[in-house]
Scaffold this motif. Structure first.
Motif, PDB file in Angstrom:
ATOM      1  N   SER A   1      -5.939  -9.271 -23.534  1.00 56.54           N
ATOM      2  CA  SER A   1      -5.801  -8.586 -22.259  1.00 56.54           C
ATOM      3  C   SER A   1      -6.886  -9.097 -21.321  1.00 56.54           C
ATOM      4  CB  SER A   1      -5.911  -7.070 -22.434  1.00 56.54           C
ATOM      5  OG  SER A   1      -7.239  -6.704 -22.722  1.00 56.54           O
ATOM      6  N   HIS A   2      -6.753  -8.743 -20.078  1.00 52.10           N
ATOM      7  CA  HIS A   2      -7.726  -9.155 -19.067  1.00 52.10           C
ATOM      8  C   HIS A   2      -7.991  -7.955 -18.170  1.00 52.10           C
ATOM      9  CE1 HIS A   2      -9.928 -11.686 -16.346  1.00 52.10           C
ATOM     10  NE2 HIS A   2      -9.185 -11.257 -15.340  1.00 52.10           N
ATOM     11  N   THR A   3      -9.224  -7.751 -17.783  1.00 58.13           N
ATOM     12  CA  THR A   3      -9.592  -6.619 -16.942  1.00 58.13           C
ATOM     13  C   THR A   3     -10.041  -7.107 -15.569  1.00 58.13           C
ATOM     14  OG1 THR A   3     -10.295  -5.366 -18.878  1.00 58.13           O
ATOM     15  CG2 THR A   3     -11.126  -4.619 -16.754  1.00 58.13           C
ATOM     16  N   LEU A   4      -9.517  -6.468 -14.534  1.00 53.54           N
ATOM     17  CA  LEU A   4      -9.922  -6.699 -13.158  1.00 53.54           C
ATOM     18  C   LEU A   4     -10.494  -5.405 -12.606  1.00 53.54           C
ATOM     19  CD1 LEU A   4      -6.744  -8.488 -11.773  1.00 53.54           C
ATOM     20  CD2 LEU A   4      -8.948  -9.551 -12.161  1.00 53.54           C
ATOM     21  N   ILE A   5     -11.506  -5.512 -11.762  1.00 53.61           N
ATOM     22  CA  ILE A   5     -12.064  -4.349 -11.089  1.00 53.61           C
ATOM     23  C   ILE A   5     -11.842  -4.556  -9.602  1.00 53.61           C
ATOM     24  CG2 ILE A   5     -14.172  -3.068 -10.598  1.00 53.61           C
ATOM     25  CD1 ILE A   5     -15.074  -3.856 -13.446  1.00 53.61           C
ATOM     26  N   SER A   6     -11.285  -3.531  -8.961  1.00 52.55           N
ATOM     27  CA  SER A   6     -10.842  -3.693  -7.586  1.00 52.55           C
ATOM     28  C   SER A   6     -11.114  -2.438  -6.762  1.00 52.55           C
ATOM     29  CB  SER A   6      -9.332  -3.966  -7.599  1.00 52.55           C
ATOM     30  OG  SER A   6      -8.759  -3.848  -6.332  1.00 52.55           O
ATOM     31  N   HIS A   7     -11.364  -2.632  -5.459  1.00 47.40           N
ATOM     32  CA  HIS A   7     -11.309  -1.516  -4.519  1.00 47.40           C
ATOM     33  C   HIS A   7      -9.848  -1.058  -4.451  1.00 47.40           C
ATOM     34  CE1 HIS A   7     -14.884  -3.644  -2.752  1.00 47.40           C
ATOM     35  NE2 HIS A   7     -15.330  -2.390  -2.712  1.00 47.40           N
ATOM     36  N   ARG A   8      -9.639   0.195  -4.184  1.00 41.59           N
ATOM     37  CA  ARG A   8      -8.267   0.709  -4.034  1.00 41.59           C
ATOM     38  C   ARG A   8      -7.528  -0.049  -2.928  1.00 41.59           C
ATOM     39  NH1 ARG A   8      -7.877   5.440  -6.706  1.00 41.59           N
ATOM     40  NH2 ARG A   8      -9.887   6.264  -7.346  1.00 41.59           N
ATOM     41  N   HIS A   9      -8.198  -0.212  -1.788  1.00 41.65           N
ATOM     42  CA  HIS A   9      -7.529  -0.857  -0.660  1.00 41.65           C
ATOM     43  C   HIS A   9      -7.248  -2.326  -0.939  1.00 41.65           C
ATOM     44  CE1 HIS A   9     -11.139  -2.917   0.932  1.00 41.65           C
ATOM     45  NE2 HIS A   9     -11.788  -1.866   0.496  1.00 41.65           N
ATOM     46  N   CYS A  10      -8.094  -2.989  -1.730  1.00 44.35           N
ATOM     47  CA  CYS A  10      -7.849  -4.403  -2.054  1.00 44.35           C
ATOM     48  C   CYS A  10      -6.589  -4.551  -2.908  1.00 44.35           C
ATOM     49  CB  CYS A  10      -9.044  -5.007  -2.775  1.00 44.35           C
ATOM     50  SG  CYS A  10     -10.461  -5.308  -1.703  1.00 44.35           S
ATOM     51  N   LEU A  11      -6.397  -3.630  -3.850  1.00 44.29           N
ATOM     52  CA  LEU A  11      -5.167  -3.670  -4.650  1.00 44.29           C
ATOM     53  C   LEU A  11      -3.968  -3.333  -3.774  1.00 44.29           C
ATOM     54  CD1 LEU A  11      -3.608  -3.925  -7.294  1.00 44.29           C
ATOM     55  CD2 LEU A  11      -4.076  -1.487  -7.672  1.00 44.29           C
ATOM     56  N   ALA A  12      -4.070  -2.275  -2.986  1.00 41.97           N
ATOM     57  CA  ALA A  12      -2.946  -1.850  -2.146  1.00 41.97           C
ATOM     58  C   ALA A  12      -2.510  -2.961  -1.187  1.00 41.97           C
ATOM     59  CB  ALA A  12      -3.318  -0.583  -1.376  1.00 41.97           C
ATOM     60  N   GLU A  13      -3.474  -3.692  -0.636  1.00 43.69           N
ATOM     61  CA  GLU A  13      -3.145  -4.778   0.290  1.00 43.69           C
ATOM     62  C   GLU A  13      -2.371  -5.905  -0.381  1.00 43.69           C
ATOM     63  OE1 GLU A  13      -6.912  -6.041   1.822  1.00 43.69           O
ATOM     64  OE2 GLU A  13      -7.127  -4.282   3.108  1.00 43.69           O
ATOM     65  N   ARG A  14      -2.515  -6.044  -1.683  1.00 51.48           N
ATOM     66  CA  ARG A  14      -1.859  -7.136  -2.394  1.00 51.48           C
ATOM     67  C   ARG A  14      -0.492  -6.761  -2.944  1.00 51.48           C
ATOM     68  NH1 ARG A  14      -6.927  -7.894  -1.714  1.00 51.48           N
ATOM     69  NH2 ARG A  14      -7.745  -9.989  -1.591  1.00 51.48           N
ATOM     70  N   ILE A  15      -0.113  -5.510  -2.798  1.00 46.29           N
ATOM     71  CA  ILE A  15       1.226  -5.065  -3.195  1.00 46.29           C
ATOM     72  C   ILE A  15       2.148  -5.314  -2.010  1.00 46.29           C
ATOM     73  CG2 ILE A  15       2.616  -3.067  -3.873  1.00 46.29           C
ATOM     74  CD1 ILE A  15       0.064  -1.924  -5.199  1.00 46.29           C
TER      75      ILE A  15
END
Length: 136
Positions: A104-118
């Motif tokens: 597996s691989h783990t990423l740590i993200s701001h909420r808005h950074c993930l939302a912007e990429r959806i």
């Protein structure tokens, strides 16, 4: 050193504590020195800094730095800006796993950074990215 992670005593974990930063800084008081270098035989608490599940056994990296015990800062894997993990922080920890094999691989993200990429048309998933883990 013996490490016990409550609730995972029989999980076959490999643990390490990063001591490089410990030795590269000076201390200003005896209490600070004891916080960084606990006496032999003492029990201390640590914060899990990273978990790697790429190859067994699972590798857990711990930190005992006083600042990390209060609030662990990390860099967002999308934008690179600092992010607070833990209470009051805005971090999402994303674990990606394959359905057809180990690792597996783990990423740590701001909420808005993930939302912007959806995708913009996927408004439901964008909204969920902004709310996940929040009680209200």
């Amino acid at each position: 050193m013996l490490v016990e992670i409550a609730g995972y005593e029989n999980a076959g974990l490999s643990a390490s504590i990063d001591m490089i930063q410990q030795f590269s800084q000076t201390t200003s008081s005896h209490d600070e020195l004891l916080a960084r270098f606990p006496p032999i035989g003492s029990r201390i608490e640590a914060v899990i800094e990273q978990i790697h599940r790429w190859h067994p056994p699972v590798s857990v990296r711990l930190t005992i730095r006083p600042a990390d015990l209060e609030s662990l800062l990390w860099s967002c894997d999308f934008c690179g800006e600092p992010i607070t993990l833990g209470p009051g922080g805005d971090a999402l920890v994303l674990d990606s796993r394959s359905s057809d094999g180990p690792g597996s691989h783990t990423l740590i993200s701001h909420r808005h950074c993930l939302a912007e990429r959806i995708r913009p048309e996927n408004t439901g998933e964008r909204a969920r990215a902004m709310k996940i883990g929040k009680m209200c």
